[in-house]
Scaffold this motif. Structure first.
Motif, short mmCIF file in Angstrom:
data_model
loop_
_atom_site.label_atom_id
_atom_site.label_comp_id
_atom_site.label_asym_id
_atom_site.label_seq_id
_atom_site.Cartn_x
_atom_site.Cartn_y
_atom_site.Cartn_z
N ALA A 75 0.80 -1.22 0.00
CA ALA A 75 0.00 0.00 0.00
C ALA A 75 0.84 1.27 0.00
CB ALA A 75 -0.93 0.01 1.21
N ALA A 76 2.13 1.19 0.33
CA ALA A 76 2.97 2.40 0.36
C ALA A 76 4.44 2.05 0.27
CB ALA A 76 2.70 3.21 1.63
N ILE A 77 5.19 2.93 -0.37
CA ILE A 77 6.65 2.87 -0.36
C ILE A 77 7.16 4.22 0.13
CG2 ILE A 77 8.77 2.55 -1.70
CD1 ILE A 77 7.22 0.85 -3.66
N VAL A 78 8.09 4.17 1.05
CA VAL A 78 8.66 5.38 1.64
C VAL A 78 10.18 5.35 1.45
CG1 VAL A 78 8.87 6.82 3.70
CG2 VAL A 78 6.81 5.42 3.37
N PRO A 79 10.71 5.96 0.39
CA PRO A 79 12.16 6.11 0.28
C PRO A 79 12.62 7.19 1.27
CG PRO A 79 11.09 6.21 -1.88
CD PRO A 79 10.03 6.38 -0.83
N VAL A 80 13.60 6.86 2.12
CA VAL A 80 14.06 7.83 3.13
C VAL A 80 15.12 8.77 2.56
CG1 VAL A 80 13.43 6.33 5.05
CG2 VAL A 80 15.76 6.23 4.13
N GLY A 81 15.35 8.70 1.27
CA GLY A 81 16.17 9.65 0.52
C GLY A 81 15.52 9.78 -0.85
N GLY A 82 15.88 10.79 -1.61
CA GLY A 82 15.19 11.05 -2.87
C GLY A 82 15.65 10.23 -4.06
N TRP A 83 16.51 9.24 -3.87
CA TRP A 83 17.18 8.52 -4.97
C TRP A 83 16.28 8.16 -6.14
CZ3 TRP A 83 17.19 6.38 0.08
CH2 TRP A 83 18.24 6.85 0.90
N PRO A 84 15.15 7.47 -5.97
CA PRO A 84 14.38 7.06 -7.15
C PRO A 84 13.86 8.23 -7.97
CG PRO A 84 13.13 6.62 -5.15
CD PRO A 84 14.52 6.98 -4.72
N MET A 85 13.57 9.35 -7.31
CA MET A 85 13.06 10.51 -8.04
C MET A 85 14.17 11.30 -8.73
SD MET A 85 10.07 11.89 -5.44
CE MET A 85 8.92 12.61 -6.63
N PHE A 86 15.42 11.00 -8.38
CA PHE A 86 16.54 11.66 -9.05
C PHE A 86 16.74 11.08 -10.46
CE2 PHE A 86 18.65 12.43 -4.64
CZ PHE A 86 17.70 13.39 -4.36
N ALA A 87 16.05 9.99 -10.76
CA ALA A 87 15.98 9.44 -12.12
C ALA A 87 14.55 9.67 -12.61
CB ALA A 87 16.32 7.96 -12.12
N PRO A 88 14.21 10.91 -12.99
CA PRO A 88 12.80 11.27 -13.21
C PRO A 88 12.08 10.44 -14.25
CG PRO A 88 14.28 12.99 -14.03
CD PRO A 88 15.11 12.05 -13.22
N GLU A 89 12.74 10.11 -15.34
CA GLU A 89 12.06 9.33 -16.38
C GLU A 89 11.73 7.93 -15.87
OE1 GLU A 89 10.82 10.64 -19.05
OE2 GLU A 89 11.66 12.52 -18.31
N GLY A 90 12.69 7.32 -15.17
CA GLY A 90 12.45 5.98 -14.62
C GLY A 90 11.37 6.01 -13.56
N PHE A 91 11.40 7.03 -12.71
CA PHE A 91 10.40 7.14 -11.66
C PHE A 91 9.01 7.37 -12.27
CE2 PHE A 91 7.85 9.30 -8.47
CZ PHE A 91 8.13 8.57 -7.33
N ARG A 92 8.95 8.24 -13.27
CA ARG A 92 7.67 8.53 -13.91
C ARG A 92 7.11 7.27 -14.58
NH1 ARG A 92 9.20 12.57 -16.31
NH2 ARG A 92 8.24 14.27 -15.14
#
Length: 310
Positions: free
Chosen positions: A209-226
Protein backbone atom coordinates in the motif's frame (compact mmCIF):
# COMPACT_ATOMS: atom_id res chain seq x y z
CA UNK A 1 70.79 59.49 4.46
CA UNK A 2 70.45 56.15 2.60
CA UNK A 3 70.27 54.28 5.92
CA UNK A 4 67.57 56.61 7.18
CA UNK A 5 65.55 56.09 3.98
CA UNK A 6 65.80 52.30 4.24
CA UNK A 7 64.75 52.44 7.89
CA UNK A 8 61.74 54.56 6.98
CA UNK A 9 60.71 52.09 4.25
CA UNK A 10 61.04 49.18 6.67
CA UNK A 11 58.93 50.97 9.29
CA UNK A 12 56.25 51.74 6.70
CA UNK A 13 56.15 48.08 5.66
CA UNK A 14 55.61 47.05 9.26
CA UNK A 15 52.69 49.44 9.63
CA UNK A 16 50.90 48.40 6.42
CA UNK A 17 47.75 46.31 7.00
CA UNK A 18 48.43 42.59 6.70
CA UNK A 19 46.87 40.77 3.77
CA UNK A 20 43.73 38.95 4.93
CA UNK A 21 44.30 35.28 5.62
CA UNK A 22 42.76 33.05 2.96
CA UNK A 23 41.40 29.58 3.73
CA UNK A 24 40.74 26.46 1.66
CA UNK A 25 37.77 24.52 3.01
CA UNK A 26 36.78 21.18 1.48
CA UNK A 27 33.24 19.82 1.30
CA UNK A 28 33.25 16.03 0.90
CA UNK A 29 29.88 14.52 -0.15
CA UNK A 30 28.96 10.84 -0.05
CA UNK A 31 28.69 10.79 -3.84
CA UNK A 32 29.12 13.43 -6.53
CA UNK A 33 26.54 11.78 -8.81
CA UNK A 34 23.80 12.53 -6.27
CA UNK A 35 22.06 15.84 -7.16
CA UNK A 36 21.20 16.43 -3.51
CA UNK A 37 24.86 17.26 -2.89
CA UNK A 38 24.99 19.62 -5.86
CA UNK A 39 22.88 22.01 -3.78
CA UNK A 40 25.28 21.72 -0.82
CA UNK A 41 28.11 22.53 -3.24
CA UNK A 42 26.23 25.56 -4.58
CA UNK A 43 25.64 26.86 -1.05
CA UNK A 44 29.29 26.36 -0.20
CA UNK A 45 30.50 28.20 -3.32
CA UNK A 46 28.05 31.07 -2.83
CA UNK A 47 29.02 31.62 0.81
CA UNK A 48 32.75 31.34 0.07
CA UNK A 49 32.41 34.05 -2.57
CA UNK A 50 30.51 36.28 -0.13
CA UNK A 51 33.16 35.82 2.56
CA UNK A 52 35.90 36.71 0.09
CA UNK A 53 38.80 35.05 1.89
CA UNK A 54 37.49 31.49 1.55
CA UNK A 55 37.81 28.94 -1.25
CA UNK A 56 35.28 26.09 -1.42
CA UNK A 57 36.77 22.80 -2.63
CA UNK A 58 34.08 20.26 -3.56
CA UNK A 59 35.45 16.75 -3.88
CA UNK A 60 34.05 13.29 -3.19
CA UNK A 61 33.65 9.85 -4.73
CA UNK A 62 31.69 9.76 -7.97
CA UNK A 63 29.49 7.00 -6.54
CA UNK A 64 28.66 5.95 -2.99
CA UNK A 65 31.92 4.23 -1.99
CA UNK A 66 32.99 4.66 1.66
CA UNK A 67 36.53 3.44 0.93
CA UNK A 68 36.92 6.03 -1.84
CA UNK A 69 35.58 8.75 0.44
CA UNK A 70 38.15 7.80 3.10
CA UNK A 71 40.97 7.99 0.54
CA UNK A 72 39.80 11.40 -0.68
CA UNK A 73 39.82 12.69 2.90
CA UNK A 74 43.37 11.38 3.35
CA UNK A 75 44.42 13.16 0.14
CA UNK A 76 42.88 16.43 1.37
CA UNK A 77 44.72 16.06 4.68
CA UNK A 78 47.97 15.62 2.73
CA UNK A 79 47.14 18.77 0.76
CA UNK A 80 46.81 20.59 4.10
CA UNK A 81 43.38 22.08 3.52
CA UNK A 82 42.27 24.46 6.25
CA UNK A 83 39.05 22.65 7.14
CA UNK A 84 36.83 19.71 6.22
CA UNK A 85 33.04 19.32 6.03
CA UNK A 86 32.13 15.66 5.50
CA UNK A 87 28.85 13.87 4.74
CA UNK A 88 29.68 10.56 6.38
CA UNK A 89 29.17 7.42 4.28
CA UNK A 90 30.47 4.93 6.82
CA UNK A 91 30.73 5.93 10.48
CA UNK A 92 33.64 3.61 11.36
CA UNK A 93 35.74 4.60 8.35
CA UNK A 94 34.97 8.30 8.74
CA UNK A 95 35.80 8.25 12.46
CA UNK A 96 39.34 7.13 11.61
CA UNK A 97 39.66 9.72 8.84
CA UNK A 98 38.36 12.52 11.05
CA UNK A 99 40.85 11.63 13.80
CA UNK A 100 43.68 11.77 11.26
CA UNK A 101 42.56 15.23 10.13
CA UNK A 102 42.21 16.61 13.65
CA UNK A 103 45.61 15.14 14.58
CA UNK A 104 47.00 17.08 11.61
CA UNK A 105 45.50 20.30 12.99
CA UNK A 106 42.59 20.47 10.54
CA UNK A 107 39.16 21.31 12.02
CA UNK A 108 36.40 18.94 10.92
CA UNK A 109 32.64 19.25 10.89
CA UNK A 110 30.07 16.88 9.44
CA UNK A 111 27.05 17.83 7.36
CA UNK A 112 24.01 15.85 6.20
CA UNK A 113 25.30 12.62 7.80
CA UNK A 114 27.05 12.60 11.17
CA UNK A 115 29.62 10.57 13.08
CA UNK A 116 28.80 11.76 16.60
CA UNK A 117 31.38 9.62 18.37
CA UNK A 118 34.22 11.00 16.27
CA UNK A 119 36.54 13.96 16.82
CA UNK A 120 34.40 16.25 14.66
CA UNK A 121 33.53 19.58 16.26
CA UNK A 122 30.00 20.06 14.94
CA UNK A 123 27.23 18.61 12.79
CA UNK A 124 25.23 20.77 10.36
CA UNK A 125 22.09 19.40 8.77
CA UNK A 126 18.83 17.65 9.41
CA UNK A 127 17.67 16.13 12.67
CA UNK A 128 17.33 12.75 10.99
CA UNK A 129 15.12 11.11 13.60
CA UNK A 130 12.69 14.02 13.18
CA UNK A 131 13.00 13.62 9.41
CA UNK A 132 11.91 10.00 9.64
CA UNK A 133 9.09 10.93 11.99
CA UNK A 134 7.88 13.56 9.51
CA UNK A 135 7.79 10.98 6.71
CA UNK A 136 5.84 8.58 8.92
CA UNK A 137 3.46 11.31 10.06
CA UNK A 138 2.74 12.34 6.48
CA UNK A 139 1.92 8.77 5.50
CA UNK A 140 -0.27 8.29 8.57
CA UNK A 141 -2.15 11.53 7.94
CA UNK A 142 -2.75 10.71 4.29
CA UNK A 143 -3.72 7.08 4.79
CA UNK A 144 -4.79 6.38 8.40
CA UNK A 145 -6.46 3.17 7.25
CA UNK A 146 -2.98 1.66 6.89
CA UNK A 147 -1.77 -1.39 5.00
CA UNK A 148 1.58 -2.92 4.12
CA UNK A 149 4.53 -0.59 3.51
CA UNK A 150 8.22 -0.79 2.67
CA UNK A 151 11.14 1.60 2.83
CA UNK A 152 14.13 2.17 0.56
CA UNK A 153 17.36 3.43 2.11
CA UNK A 154 20.84 4.24 0.84
CA UNK A 155 23.91 2.74 2.51
CA UNK A 156 23.45 0.41 5.49
CA UNK A 157 26.40 1.99 7.34
CA UNK A 158 25.04 5.56 7.14
CA UNK A 159 23.88 6.66 10.57
CA UNK A 160 21.66 9.45 9.24
CA UNK A 161 19.65 7.02 7.12
CA UNK A 162 19.33 4.50 9.95
CA UNK A 163 17.88 7.29 12.12
CA UNK A 164 15.33 8.13 9.43
CA UNK A 165 14.24 4.50 9.22
CA UNK A 166 13.90 4.43 13.02
CA UNK A 167 11.84 7.63 12.93
CA UNK A 168 9.39 6.22 10.39
CA UNK A 169 8.98 3.03 12.42
CA UNK A 170 8.54 4.97 15.64
CA UNK A 171 5.58 6.95 14.27
CA UNK A 172 3.89 4.01 12.56
CA UNK A 173 4.29 1.63 15.48
CA UNK A 174 0.88 0.76 16.87
CA UNK A 175 -0.91 2.11 13.79
CA UNK A 176 -2.61 0.08 11.05
CA UNK A 177 0.55 0.20 8.95
CA UNK A 178 2.68 -2.97 8.77
CA UNK A 179 6.24 -3.02 7.45
CA UNK A 180 6.96 -5.98 5.20
CA UNK A 181 9.83 -8.40 5.78
CA UNK A 182 13.08 -7.35 4.11
CA UNK A 183 12.40 -3.63 4.44
CA UNK A 184 14.32 -1.41 4.00
CA UNK A 185 16.06 -2.25 0.75
CA UNK A 186 19.46 -0.56 0.33
CA UNK A 187 20.26 1.13 -2.99
CA UNK A 188 23.68 2.46 -1.91
CA UNK A 189 22.74 5.84 -3.43
CA UNK A 190 22.36 4.20 -6.87
CA UNK A 191 19.41 6.08 -8.37
CA UNK A 192 18.71 3.55 -11.14
CA UNK A 193 18.77 0.73 -8.61
CA UNK A 194 16.37 2.63 -6.35
CA UNK A 195 13.80 2.83 -9.17
CA UNK A 196 14.24 -0.87 -9.89
CA UNK A 197 13.79 -1.69 -6.21
CA UNK A 198 10.45 0.13 -6.17
CA UNK A 199 9.24 -2.01 -9.05
CA UNK A 200 10.65 -5.16 -7.43
CA UNK A 201 8.77 -4.36 -4.21
CA UNK A 202 5.48 -3.92 -6.04
CA UNK A 203 6.00 -7.05 -8.15
CA UNK A 204 6.81 -9.19 -5.12
CA UNK A 205 4.05 -7.60 -3.01
CA UNK A 206 1.05 -6.71 -5.22
CA UNK A 207 -0.92 -5.61 -2.13
CA UNK A 208 1.81 -3.19 -1.01
CA UNK A 209 0.00 0.00 0.00
CA UNK A 210 2.97 2.40 0.36
CA UNK A 211 6.65 2.87 -0.36
CA UNK A 212 8.66 5.38 1.64
CA UNK A 213 12.16 6.11 0.28
CA UNK A 214 14.06 7.83 3.13
CA UNK A 215 16.17 9.65 0.52
CA UNK A 216 15.19 11.05 -2.87
CA UNK A 217 17.18 8.52 -4.97
CA UNK A 218 14.38 7.06 -7.15
CA UNK A 219 13.06 10.51 -8.04
CA UNK A 220 16.54 11.66 -9.05
CA UNK A 221 15.98 9.44 -12.12
CA UNK A 222 12.80 11.27 -13.21
CA UNK A 223 12.06 9.33 -16.38
CA UNK A 224 12.45 5.98 -14.62
CA UNK A 225 10.40 7.14 -11.66
CA UNK A 226 7.67 8.53 -13.91
CA UNK A 227 7.57 5.24 -15.84
CA UNK A 228 7.14 3.31 -12.58
CA UNK A 229 4.57 5.63 -11.02
CA UNK A 230 2.49 5.96 -14.17
CA UNK A 231 1.58 2.28 -13.88
CA UNK A 232 -0.09 3.05 -10.57
CA UNK A 233 -1.39 6.56 -11.28
CA UNK A 234 -5.03 5.67 -10.58
CA UNK A 235 -4.05 3.94 -7.33
CA UNK A 236 -2.01 6.97 -6.28
CA UNK A 237 -5.01 9.20 -6.89
CA UNK A 238 -7.51 6.92 -5.13
CA UNK A 239 -5.36 6.19 -2.07
CA UNK A 240 -4.90 2.52 -2.84
CA UNK A 241 -1.15 3.12 -3.24
CA UNK A 242 0.87 5.93 -1.64
CA UNK A 243 4.34 7.33 -2.30
CA UNK A 244 5.83 9.56 0.39
CA UNK A 245 9.41 10.43 -0.50
CA UNK A 246 12.27 12.24 1.20
CA UNK A 247 13.82 15.43 -0.24
CA UNK A 248 12.40 18.31 -2.28
CA UNK A 249 14.68 18.94 -5.24
CA UNK A 250 13.06 20.75 -8.16
CA UNK A 251 12.70 17.58 -10.20
CA UNK A 252 10.85 15.98 -7.29
CA UNK A 253 8.51 18.92 -6.88
CA UNK A 254 7.66 18.70 -10.57
CA UNK A 255 6.92 14.97 -10.29
CA UNK A 256 4.68 15.63 -7.28
CA UNK A 257 2.89 18.44 -9.14
CA UNK A 258 2.24 16.04 -12.04
CA UNK A 259 0.64 13.50 -9.70
CA UNK A 260 3.43 10.90 -9.61
CA UNK A 261 3.80 11.06 -5.80
CA UNK A 262 1.60 11.97 -2.83
CA UNK A 263 3.95 13.91 -0.60
CA UNK A 264 7.55 14.99 0.03
CA UNK A 265 9.51 15.91 3.14
CA UNK A 266 12.56 17.96 2.26
CA UNK A 267 15.88 19.01 3.72
CA UNK A 268 17.85 22.19 3.06
CA UNK A 269 21.18 21.16 1.51
CA UNK A 270 21.98 24.63 0.14
CA UNK A 271 21.87 25.98 3.68
CA UNK A 272 24.09 23.11 4.85
CA UNK A 273 26.76 24.23 2.39
CA UNK A 274 26.50 27.85 3.48
CA UNK A 275 26.63 27.12 7.19
CA UNK A 276 29.55 24.73 6.75
CA UNK A 277 31.70 27.59 5.45
CA UNK A 278 30.64 29.84 8.34
CA UNK A 279 31.39 27.17 10.93
CA UNK A 280 34.82 26.27 9.54
CA UNK A 281 35.81 29.94 9.30
CA UNK A 282 34.74 30.49 12.92
CA UNK A 283 36.83 27.50 14.03
CA UNK A 284 39.90 28.77 12.17
CA UNK A 285 39.48 32.08 14.00
CA UNK A 286 39.45 30.25 17.32
CA UNK A 287 35.76 30.84 17.91
CA UNK A 288 33.32 28.28 19.29
CA UNK A 289 30.44 26.87 17.26
CA UNK A 290 27.36 24.98 18.39
CA UNK A 291 27.80 21.22 18.23
CA UNK A 292 24.43 20.60 16.56
CA UNK A 293 23.13 23.05 13.95
CA UNK A 294 19.83 21.85 12.50
CA UNK A 295 18.69 23.31 9.19
CA UNK A 296 15.00 22.33 9.31
CA UNK A 297 12.48 20.49 7.13
CA UNK A 298 9.90 21.34 4.47
CA UNK A 299 6.65 19.35 4.12
CA UNK A 300 5.17 19.42 0.62
CA UNK A 301 1.86 18.06 -0.69
CA UNK A 302 -0.14 18.79 -3.84
CA UNK A 303 -1.72 21.66 -1.90
CA UNK A 304 1.50 23.68 -1.54
CA UNK A 305 3.80 22.31 -4.24
CA UNK A 306 3.08 25.31 -6.48
CA UNK A 307 4.38 27.68 -3.83
CA UNK A 308 7.52 25.58 -3.36
CA UNK A 309 8.23 25.61 -7.09
CA UNK A 310 8.12 29.42 -7.07
Amino acid sequence: MRKMLLAAVALAALTLPATAQTYRFAVVPKAMNNPFFDLARDGCVKRAKELGNVECIYKGPVEHEPASQAQIIQDLIAQKVDGLAISVSDVAAATRSIKAAVDAGIPVITFDADAPGSARTAYIGTNNKDFGRALGEMLLQMRPEGGKFAMISGGPAAKNLAERVEGVREVLKGSKWEEISGSPLFCNDDIALAVQQMQDLKTANPDLAAIVPVGGWPMFAPEGFRSFASKYKKDLESGKFTLVVADTLKVQLELLKDGFANGLVGQRPFEMGEKSMDALLALKKGEKVEELIFTGLDRVTPANVGEMLK
